[in-house]
Write a protein that holds these residues in place. Structure first.
Motif, PDB file in Angstrom:
ATOM      1  N   LEU A 287      -4.438 -25.136  -8.888  1.00  0.00           N
ATOM      2  CA  LEU A 287      -4.585 -26.173  -9.914  1.00  0.00           C
ATOM      3  C   LEU A 287      -5.731 -27.118  -9.591  1.00  0.00           C
ATOM      4  O   LEU A 287      -6.425 -27.607 -10.487  1.00  0.00           O
ATOM      5  CB  LEU A 287      -3.273 -26.946 -10.060  1.00  0.00           C
ATOM      6  CG  LEU A 287      -2.080 -26.155 -10.617  1.00  0.00           C
ATOM      7  CD1 LEU A 287      -0.893 -27.081 -10.845  1.00  0.00           C
ATOM      8  CD2 LEU A 287      -2.444 -25.442 -11.915  1.00  0.00           C
ATOM      9  N   ALA A 288      -5.925 -27.403  -8.301  1.00  0.00           N
ATOM     10  CA  ALA A 288      -7.042 -28.267  -7.907  1.00  0.00           C
ATOM     11  C   ALA A 288      -8.380 -27.591  -8.206  1.00  0.00           C
ATOM     12  O   ALA A 288      -9.318 -28.227  -8.715  1.00  0.00           O
ATOM     13  CB  ALA A 288      -6.938 -28.607  -6.427  1.00  0.00           C
ATOM     14  N   ILE A 289      -8.472 -26.306  -7.913  1.00  0.00           N
ATOM     15  CA  ILE A 289      -9.701 -25.558  -8.201  1.00  0.00           C
ATOM     16  C   ILE A 289      -9.937 -25.501  -9.706  1.00  0.00           C
ATOM     17  O   ILE A 289     -11.071 -25.635 -10.181  1.00  0.00           O
ATOM     18  CB  ILE A 289      -9.631 -24.147  -7.603  1.00  0.00           C
ATOM     19  CG1 ILE A 289      -9.548 -24.229  -6.067  1.00  0.00           C
ATOM     20  CG2 ILE A 289     -10.831 -23.309  -8.024  1.00  0.00           C
ATOM     21  CD1 ILE A 289      -9.311 -22.899  -5.395  1.00  0.00           C
ATOM     22  N   GLU A 290      -8.853 -25.303 -10.462  1.00  0.00           N
ATOM     23  CA  GLU A 290      -8.969 -25.252 -11.913  1.00  0.00           C
ATOM     24  C   GLU A 290      -9.538 -26.550 -12.459  1.00  0.00           C
ATOM     25  O   GLU A 290     -10.410 -26.557 -13.336  1.00  0.00           O
ATOM     26  CB  GLU A 290      -7.587 -24.973 -12.524  1.00  0.00           C
ATOM     27  CG  GLU A 290      -7.602 -24.730 -14.028  1.00  0.00           C
ATOM     28  CD  GLU A 290      -7.446 -26.007 -14.841  1.00  0.00           C
ATOM     29  OE1 GLU A 290      -7.907 -26.042 -16.001  1.00  0.00           O
ATOM     30  OE2 GLU A 290      -6.879 -26.982 -14.310  1.00  0.00           O
ATOM     31  N   ALA A 291      -9.067 -27.679 -11.918  1.00  0.00           N
ATOM     32  CA  ALA A 291      -9.535 -28.979 -12.404  1.00  0.00           C
ATOM     33  C   ALA A 291     -10.957 -29.276 -11.951  1.00  0.00           C
ATOM     34  O   ALA A 291     -11.793 -29.732 -12.737  1.00  0.00           O
ATOM     35  CB  ALA A 291      -8.585 -30.077 -11.919  1.00  0.00           C
ATOM     36  N   LEU A 292     -11.250 -29.005 -10.670  1.00  0.00           N
ATOM     37  CA  LEU A 292     -12.545 -29.373 -10.109  1.00  0.00           C
ATOM     38  C   LEU A 292     -13.675 -28.434 -10.525  1.00  0.00           C
ATOM     39  O   LEU A 292     -14.825 -28.851 -10.619  1.00  0.00           O
ATOM     40  CB  LEU A 292     -12.452 -29.417  -8.579  1.00  0.00           C
ATOM     41  CG  LEU A 292     -11.543 -30.512  -7.995  1.00  0.00           C
ATOM     42  CD1 LEU A 292     -11.397 -30.341  -6.492  1.00  0.00           C
ATOM     43  CD2 LEU A 292     -12.109 -31.898  -8.321  1.00  0.00           C
ATOM     44  N   VAL A 293     -13.342 -27.172 -10.743  1.00  0.00           N
ATOM     45  CA  VAL A 293     -14.378 -26.186 -11.076  1.00  0.00           C
ATOM     46  C   VAL A 293     -14.373 -25.858 -12.563  1.00  0.00           C
ATOM     47  O   VAL A 293     -15.331 -26.135 -13.288  1.00  0.00           O
ATOM     48  CB  VAL A 293     -14.205 -24.902 -10.245  1.00  0.00           C
ATOM     49  CG1 VAL A 293     -15.262 -23.865 -10.644  1.00  0.00           C
ATOM     50  CG2 VAL A 293     -14.300 -25.209  -8.758  1.00  0.00           C
ATOM     51  N   ALA A 294     -13.259 -25.279 -13.025  1.00  0.00           N
ATOM     52  CA  ALA A 294     -13.219 -24.769 -14.397  1.00  0.00           C
ATOM     53  C   ALA A 294     -13.313 -25.881 -15.435  1.00  0.00           C
ATOM     54  O   ALA A 294     -14.120 -25.813 -16.366  1.00  0.00           O
ATOM     55  CB  ALA A 294     -11.942 -23.959 -14.599  1.00  0.00           C
ATOM     56  N   PHE A 295     -12.480 -26.921 -15.283  1.00  0.00           N
ATOM     57  CA  PHE A 295     -12.468 -27.975 -16.298  1.00  0.00           C
ATOM     58  C   PHE A 295     -13.800 -28.717 -16.353  1.00  0.00           C
ATOM     59  O   PHE A 295     -14.325 -28.996 -17.436  1.00  0.00           O
ATOM     60  CB  PHE A 295     -11.331 -28.956 -16.034  1.00  0.00           C
ATOM     61  CG  PHE A 295     -11.288 -30.089 -17.017  1.00  0.00           C
ATOM     62  CD1 PHE A 295     -10.913 -29.857 -18.339  1.00  0.00           C
ATOM     63  CD2 PHE A 295     -11.641 -31.367 -16.647  1.00  0.00           C
ATOM     64  CE1 PHE A 295     -10.882 -30.889 -19.267  1.00  0.00           C
ATOM     65  CE2 PHE A 295     -11.616 -32.412 -17.578  1.00  0.00           C
ATOM     66  CZ  PHE A 295     -11.234 -32.169 -18.880  1.00  0.00           C
ATOM     67  N   PHE A 296     -14.377 -29.017 -15.200  1.00  0.00           N
ATOM     68  CA  PHE A 296     -15.662 -29.719 -15.198  1.00  0.00           C
ATOM     69  C   PHE A 296     -16.773 -28.819 -15.725  1.00  0.00           C
ATOM     70  O   PHE A 296     -17.704 -29.292 -16.383  1.00  0.00           O
ATOM     71  CB  PHE A 296     -15.995 -30.217 -13.797  1.00  0.00           C
ATOM     72  CG  PHE A 296     -15.320 -31.509 -13.456  1.00  0.00           C
ATOM     73  CD1 PHE A 296     -15.795 -32.712 -13.970  1.00  0.00           C
ATOM     74  CD2 PHE A 296     -14.201 -31.542 -12.651  1.00  0.00           C
ATOM     75  CE1 PHE A 296     -15.174 -33.913 -13.685  1.00  0.00           C
ATOM     76  CE2 PHE A 296     -13.556 -32.735 -12.359  1.00  0.00           C
ATOM     77  CZ  PHE A 296     -14.049 -33.927 -12.875  1.00  0.00           C
ATOM     78  N   LEU A 297     -16.686 -27.530 -15.460  1.00  0.00           N
ATOM     79  CA  LEU A 297     -17.680 -26.597 -15.980  1.00  0.00           C
ATOM     80  C   LEU A 297     -17.649 -26.578 -17.504  1.00  0.00           C
ATOM     81  O   LEU A 297     -18.691 -26.748 -18.161  1.00  0.00           O
ATOM     82  CB  LEU A 297     -17.413 -25.193 -15.428  1.00  0.00           C
ATOM     83  CG  LEU A 297     -18.356 -24.083 -15.899  1.00  0.00           C
ATOM     84  CD1 LEU A 297     -19.757 -24.305 -15.362  1.00  0.00           C
ATOM     85  CD2 LEU A 297     -17.830 -22.710 -15.465  1.00  0.00           C
ATOM     86  N   GLU A 298     -16.446 -26.382 -18.073  1.00  0.00           N
ATOM     87  CA  GLU A 298     -16.361 -26.285 -19.527  1.00  0.00           C
ATOM     88  C   GLU A 298     -16.624 -27.630 -20.207  1.00  0.00           C
ATOM     89  O   GLU A 298     -17.290 -27.685 -21.247  1.00  0.00           O
ATOM     90  CB  GLU A 298     -15.012 -25.713 -19.948  1.00  0.00           C
ATOM     91  CG  GLU A 298     -13.806 -26.469 -19.482  1.00  0.00           C
ATOM     92  CD  GLU A 298     -12.508 -25.749 -19.808  1.00  0.00           C
ATOM     93  OE1 GLU A 298     -12.515 -24.869 -20.690  1.00  0.00           O
ATOM     94  OE2 GLU A 298     -11.474 -26.057 -19.191  1.00  0.00           O
ATOM     95  N   SER A 299     -16.137 -28.734 -19.638  1.00  0.00           N
ATOM     96  CA  SER A 299     -16.329 -30.037 -20.276  1.00  0.00           C
ATOM     97  C   SER A 299     -17.785 -30.502 -20.189  1.00  0.00           C
ATOM     98  O   SER A 299     -18.329 -31.069 -21.150  1.00  0.00           O
ATOM     99  CB  SER A 299     -15.408 -31.082 -19.650  1.00  0.00           C
ATOM    100  OG  SER A 299     -15.645 -31.221 -18.259  1.00  0.00           O
ATOM    101  N   THR A 300     -18.438 -30.253 -19.044  1.00  0.00           N
ATOM    102  CA  THR A 300     -19.842 -30.651 -18.887  1.00  0.00           C
ATOM    103  C   THR A 300     -20.746 -29.908 -19.860  1.00  0.00           C
ATOM    104  O   THR A 300     -21.548 -30.511 -20.589  1.00  0.00           O
ATOM    105  CB  THR A 300     -20.324 -30.409 -17.447  1.00  0.00           C
ATOM    106  OG1 THR A 300     -19.539 -31.194 -16.547  1.00  0.00           O
ATOM    107  CG2 THR A 300     -21.791 -30.779 -17.296  1.00  0.00           C
ATOM    108  N   PHE A 301     -20.616 -28.594 -19.884  1.00  0.00           N
ATOM    109  CA  PHE A 301     -21.478 -27.809 -20.769  1.00  0.00           C
ATOM    110  C   PHE A 301     -21.070 -27.956 -22.231  1.00  0.00           C
ATOM    111  O   PHE A 301     -21.909 -27.781 -23.127  1.00  0.00           O
ATOM    112  CB  PHE A 301     -21.481 -26.342 -20.341  1.00  0.00           C
ATOM    113  CG  PHE A 301     -22.382 -26.080 -19.167  1.00  0.00           C
ATOM    114  CD1 PHE A 301     -23.751 -25.966 -19.356  1.00  0.00           C
ATOM    115  CD2 PHE A 301     -21.875 -25.953 -17.879  1.00  0.00           C
ATOM    116  CE1 PHE A 301     -24.600 -25.732 -18.283  1.00  0.00           C
ATOM    117  CE2 PHE A 301     -22.717 -25.730 -16.797  1.00  0.00           C
ATOM    118  CZ  PHE A 301     -24.082 -25.619 -17.000  1.00  0.00           C
TER     119      PHE A 301
END
Length: 449
Positions: free
Chosen positions: A96-110
């Protein structure tokens, strides 16, 4: 079962159900938008940009509201399932931490770059940005399902001091149960996205509005849906047979198998009677096919409930009928997409009003199918929260009944408001249609809907 446990389970089920009304469309729709942006880069045709902008607006509405439901859902691990968090936090927290730090920031930033940089970045960068959003949504699904996959099939851990600790992160990441779930879930989400685009397009095509725009949108969604729906029965079969192997009780519940036997037949029509541990009706029987579905051998041995303790059995009726509903809808989707492809090849799609109406009326069925699949996965695992390690009754928080009643009522009201807002905004902008360039004034393009 205590009232606190029952209501906690009900609250989490409601939370997941609401959240999963947003997630499948996010995963399924973004792939189509990314392809439209790619086509704009490749052909320079402004129609593809208009398509990406229109469907992207609907995606953004769904994405934002879906994020809110996801955040609320994760809070429940601390409020309603604190014993589970204590026992499993070392492993469950990592994905869940990886999902928030990597995936969520990737999709929200782009997503921000794609939305707000519309007229400031090149078409290639905009296409790259939306593909990064698509990648982020899939990575997000992967890490969440990785966490759930451990609950279904614990691997890579040691038990120490009364709690589970991570021993081999690679085993957790490569857990075959999680990967079966991930592929099956994501492909099912593509069907949801395809149906959504086809249904909105069908509404406009029936009214002869923006025909070229929505016929092309329908075509891309039809192709994605055709590939996904055709692959789903094979992917789903492999996922179900692997689940039955790892969780014999779930496997027995899928087809209401009461006695362990070899050369198990398959009954097309079947009515289970859990109280008497038998089937009331077994009709249209195909010899040995049941064994083949479970073991890939017509003579394979299938474990029945006679070898499973009663306190380790799931609710047979819920699992059995949810599984049958999911399979029936999956076959319906295959037939519908192939018929739509036939009409498209014959250039009869736009004129086939019955088919367009059928697509519109069927738009919610993929949601039913995908949630039925999750019912099979989660109810079929009961009475375990972490299969073979921790029972659900041991995972609940030591809270009062009044607390859980208050949070349940508040959550249902909050989520219902979000859902109403989502449906209202989606319908409003979907019916409004795209903005098309129809005239110029003073050298500037004037956009009208």
């Amino acid at each position: 079962m205590s009232d606190v446990l029952l209501l906690s389970r009900f609250q989490f089920a409601i939370t997941v159900f609401y959240h999963f009304l947003f997630v499948p469309l996010t995963i399924g729709l973004i792939v189509l938008i990314a392809w439209m942006e790619t086509q704009h880069v490749r052909t320079k045709n402004p129609l593809y940009r208009q398509m990406a902008d229109f469907w992207g607006k609907l995606f953004a509405i769904n994405f934002v509201l879906g994020v809110v439901t996801g955040i609320t859902m994760e809070f429940q691990f601390g409020t309603n399932w604190s014993e589970y968090s204590k026992y499993m936090g070392d492993i469950f927290g990592s994905p869940l931490a990886i999902e928030a730090l990597v995936a969520f920031f990737l999709e929200s930033t782009f997503m921000g770059i794609w939305l707000f940089g519309k007229d400031k970045i090149s078409p290639k960068l905009r296409a790259f940005s939306i593909w990064m959003v698509a990648l982020g949504t899939n990575i997000s699904a992967l890490w969440i399902i990785t966490a759930n996959g451990f609950m279904q099939n614990p691997v890579g851990y040691i038990e120490r001091n009364g709690r589970i600790e991570l021993q081999n992160f690679w085993e957790v990441v490569t857990n075959p149960y999680a990967w079966h779930m991930f592929v099956h879930t994501v492909v099912s989400c593509y069907i949801v996205g395809a149906f959504f685009v086809m249904a909105v397009s069908a509404w406009h095509l029936l009214r002869k509005q923006h025909v070229e725009f929505f016929e092309k949108s329908f075509k891309y969604a039809l192709i994605l849906g055709l590939i996904a729906a055709t692959a789903t029965p094979f992917i789903g079969h492999k996922s179900a047979s692997f689940a039955a192997k790892m969780q014999p009780a779930k496997g027995a519940a899928l087809e209401a198998v009461w006695e362990t036997k070899e050369s198990l037949p398959f009954h097309i029509i079947q009515i289970p009677d859990p109280e008497n541990e038998r089937n009331i009706v077994e009709f249209l029987t195909i010899p040995k096919l049941g064994s083949y579905f479970y073991t890939h051998s017509f003579d394979g041995k299938v474990v029945g409930f006679d070898q499973i303790p009663k306190d380790e059995r799931p609710n047979v009726n819920i699992v059995f009928y949810s599984f049958r509903l999911m399979v029936a809808l999956g076959l319906y989707f295959v037939a519908l997409f192939w018929y739509g492809f036939y009409l498209y090849r014959k250039n009869k799609l736009v004129e086939s009003r019955r088919f367009l109406k059928l697509v519109m009326y069927s738009v919610l069925l993929p949601y039913v199918a995908i949630n039925a699949g999750w019912v099979v996965a989660e109810v079929g695992r009961q009475p375990w929260t972490v299969y073979g390690l921790m029972r659900t009754a041991e995972a609940v928080s030591p809270i009062s009944l009044s607390q859980i009643v208050f949070s349940l009522v508040s959550l249902v009201l909050f989520y219902t408001i979000l859902l109403i807002a989502d449906v209202y905004l989606m319908l409003k902008y979907a019916k409004k249609g795209p903005y098309t360039s129809t005239a110029t004034k003073g050298g500037e393009i004037q956009h009208v809907s």
